[in-house]
Design a protein around this motif. Structure first.
Motif, PDB file in Angstrom:
ATOM      1  N   GLU A   1     -12.282  -2.034  20.297  1.00  0.00           N
ATOM      2  CA  GLU A   1     -11.032  -2.691  20.693  1.00  0.00           C
ATOM      3  C   GLU A   1     -10.701  -2.410  22.151  1.00  0.00           C
ATOM      4  O   GLU A   1     -10.257  -3.301  22.881  1.00  0.00           O
TER       5      GLU A   1
ATOM      6  N   ILE B   1     -13.523   4.449  12.218  1.00  0.00           N
ATOM      7  CA  ILE B   1     -12.273   3.971  12.832  1.00  0.00           C
ATOM      8  C   ILE B   1     -12.253   4.304  14.325  1.00  0.00           C
ATOM      9  O   ILE B   1     -11.750   3.530  15.143  1.00  0.00           O
ATOM     10  N   GLU B   2     -12.855   5.444  14.680  1.00  0.00           N
ATOM     11  CA  GLU B   2     -12.908   5.825  16.102  1.00  0.00           C
ATOM     12  C   GLU B   2     -13.828   4.873  16.876  1.00  0.00           C
ATOM     13  O   GLU B   2     -13.537   4.498  18.014  1.00  0.00           O
ATOM     14  N   GLU B   3     -14.955   4.499  16.280  1.00  0.00           N
ATOM     15  CA  GLU B   3     -15.837   3.535  16.955  1.00  0.00           C
ATOM     16  C   GLU B   3     -15.141   2.178  17.083  1.00  0.00           C
ATOM     17  O   GLU B   3     -15.211   1.529  18.119  1.00  0.00           O
ATOM     18  N   ARG B   4     -14.458   1.779  16.024  1.00  0.00           N
ATOM     19  CA  ARG B   4     -13.708   0.516  16.079  1.00  0.00           C
ATOM     20  C   ARG B   4     -12.666   0.569  17.200  1.00  0.00           C
ATOM     21  O   ARG B   4     -12.452  -0.407  17.915  1.00  0.00           O
ATOM     22  N   GLY B   5     -12.020   1.724  17.352  1.00  0.00           N
ATOM     23  CA  GLY B   5     -11.038   1.889  18.431  1.00  0.00           C
ATOM     24  C   GLY B   5     -11.660   1.609  19.789  1.00  0.00           C
ATOM     25  O   GLY B   5     -11.073   0.915  20.627  1.00  0.00           O
ATOM     26  N   LEU B   6     -12.868   2.109  19.995  1.00  0.00           N
ATOM     27  CA  LEU B   6     -13.538   1.893  21.283  1.00  0.00           C
ATOM     28  C   LEU B   6     -14.002   0.441  21.442  1.00  0.00           C
ATOM     29  O   LEU B   6     -14.028  -0.093  22.557  1.00  0.00           O
TER      30      LEU B   6
END
Lengths: 215, 215
Positions: free
Chosen positions: B96, B89-94
Motif C-alpha cells: 500500500e 499484513i506488514e507486507e500488504r502495508g508496504l
C-alpha cells in the motif's frame, strides 16, 4: 508498545490519528515542524525519504503515506474498535474506490485551495487568486458527484463509515471552517448531512483539540 | 461470467488488465475512445461519473479507479494466480505504501512528461517544454529514491512482486520506450534491473500486444 506517529499537527497525519482513535490503538506523537522544514532533516529522511509527513514507527516496522497507514491499522485491528473497511470484499472494493477518488479528485483541489487561500504564506507560497478560483470550481464539480452518491448511501462507500470518509476530514475542515466556505455544504444537503455526521465523531474532535494545526 | 473492462487501450486500464492476467481472471473488453471523448458520454458517466477510464462491471458490481480495482481482484482471488499483496499484513502495508508513492510521487511526473512530450496533441494540449523539463527533473529525484530502495529489495514492497510494481508499468513504458528516455534506467542499475524484470513478464507483454495505445 505505542505506535509513534510523526508530525501530528499536519492535516495528512490527522487521517492516521483519527483512524488510530477509531481502532482504539495506543499511540504517542513525535513533533515535526514542517514550517521550519524539519521534514527534510537527514534523520527524518531516513524514515521518510520523500521528506513529507506522516510516518509511523511500530516497533521495528516503519510505514509512510497516510492512506497506506490507515489501511494497515484498519486491517491489523480488524476486530477491534470501529470496522473501517466494510464487511465484505465488495464493500472493501468500494472503500478503496472512494479513497482513490478522495486522493485524485477531492484532495488536489482542496489542497490547492488551502495552499493559496489559507496556509501558503507559512511555506513561502504567494497566493494566486486564479488558482483559488479554478480549484473551487473543480471542487464544486467533485462535490456535485458526492451529492448524487450521498443521496443513495449514508457514507461514501455505502451505509457504513470507513477510512474513505476519514480521509476527507482534515482538508474539508480547512475549507469549511478555516476558509469560511460552509456554503459548499449548505448548497448540497446530502453532502452537508454527511459532513455533520463525520465531523461530529468524537475521534475527529479529539484529534482536532489535541493537535492544533500551525495555521 | 467474464469481467467487463472499459477502455483497454488506455494506460491506467492496463494496470487492471495486467492484474487480471496475473490472477488468471477471465475478462472481456469494452472499447472507450478517449481521443473522441467517449468517456464523457452520458451512458458512460452512469458507470463512472468522473468521466475517466477504467471502470469494470462484474455481474452487478461496478468499480472504478485502477488501483482500487487491482486491490479488489488481488484480494478476491487471493489463492488464484500470482499473489500480489504480499503474504502478511506488514507486507500488504508496504504494498500500500509503494502504491501510494506510485500514485503521488511517480505518476504525476510521468503523466505530465507524457502529456507534454507524447500524447498531448491527441487531447488538444500544447506541449510546454518547461513542464517537460521540470517533470523530468522531479521524476529523477523519485527514481533516485527508488534506486536506494531497490538496492535492498528485489521489488518495491519487498522481495515479492505486487500491484505496486504493476502500477508503474504503463507510464514507465511510455517514458522509456515511447519517449526514448531509457537513460533514466541505465543511470540507475537497480531501477534498470527491476524494470527489465517487471516489463518482461508475460502478463505485461500480452496486454501491450493486445491493446495498443492510441499514440
Amino acid at each position: 508498545m505505542a505506535v509513534k506517529v510523526y508530525g501530528p499537527h499536519c492535516a495528512s497525519t490527522k487521517r492516521v490519528l483519527v483512524c488510530l482513535v477509531e481502532k482504539e490503538v495506543e499511540f504517542e506523537v513525535v513533533p515535526v515542524d514542517v514550517t521550519k522544514g524539519e521534514q527534510k532533516d537527514p534523520e527524518y529522511l531516513k524514515l521518510q525519504p520523500f521528506g513529507v509527513v506522516p510516518v509511523i514507527k511500530d516497533g521495528d516496522y516503519t510505514l509512510y503515506e497516510s492512506r497506506a497507514i490507515m489501511r494497515y491499522y484498519a486491517e491489523k485491528y480488524r476486530s477491534q474498535g470501529v470496522e473501517l473497511l466494510g464487511k465484505t470484499i465488495e464493500e472493501r472494493g468500494l472503500v478503496e474506490q472512494w479513497l482513490e477518488v478522495e486522493a485524485h479528485n477531492f484532495h488536489p483541489q482542496a489542497y490547492n485551495l488551502c495552499l493559496h487561500g489559507l496556509f501558503g504564506s507559512l511555506f513561502g507560497v504567494t497566493p494566486d487568486p486564479k488558482v483559488i478560483e479554478e480549484s473551487e470550481a473543480k471542487l464544486v464539480q467533485v462535490l456535485n458527484i458526492y451529492e448524487e452518491r450521498l443521496s443513495k448511501t449514508k457514507y461514501l462507500a455505502g451505509d457504513f463509515f470507513s477510512i474513505a470518509d476519514i480521509s476527507h476530514l482534515p482538508f474539508l475542515d480547512y475549507v469549511v471552517n478555516n476558509m469560511g466556505k460552509k456554503y459548499l455544504l449548505e448548497e448540497r444537503k446530502h453532502v452537508g448531512a454527511w459532513w455533520d455526521d463525520i465531523s461530529s465523531r468524537p475521534s475527529w474532535n479529539k484529534v482536532l483539540q489535541l493537535y492544533r494545526a500551525p495555521i
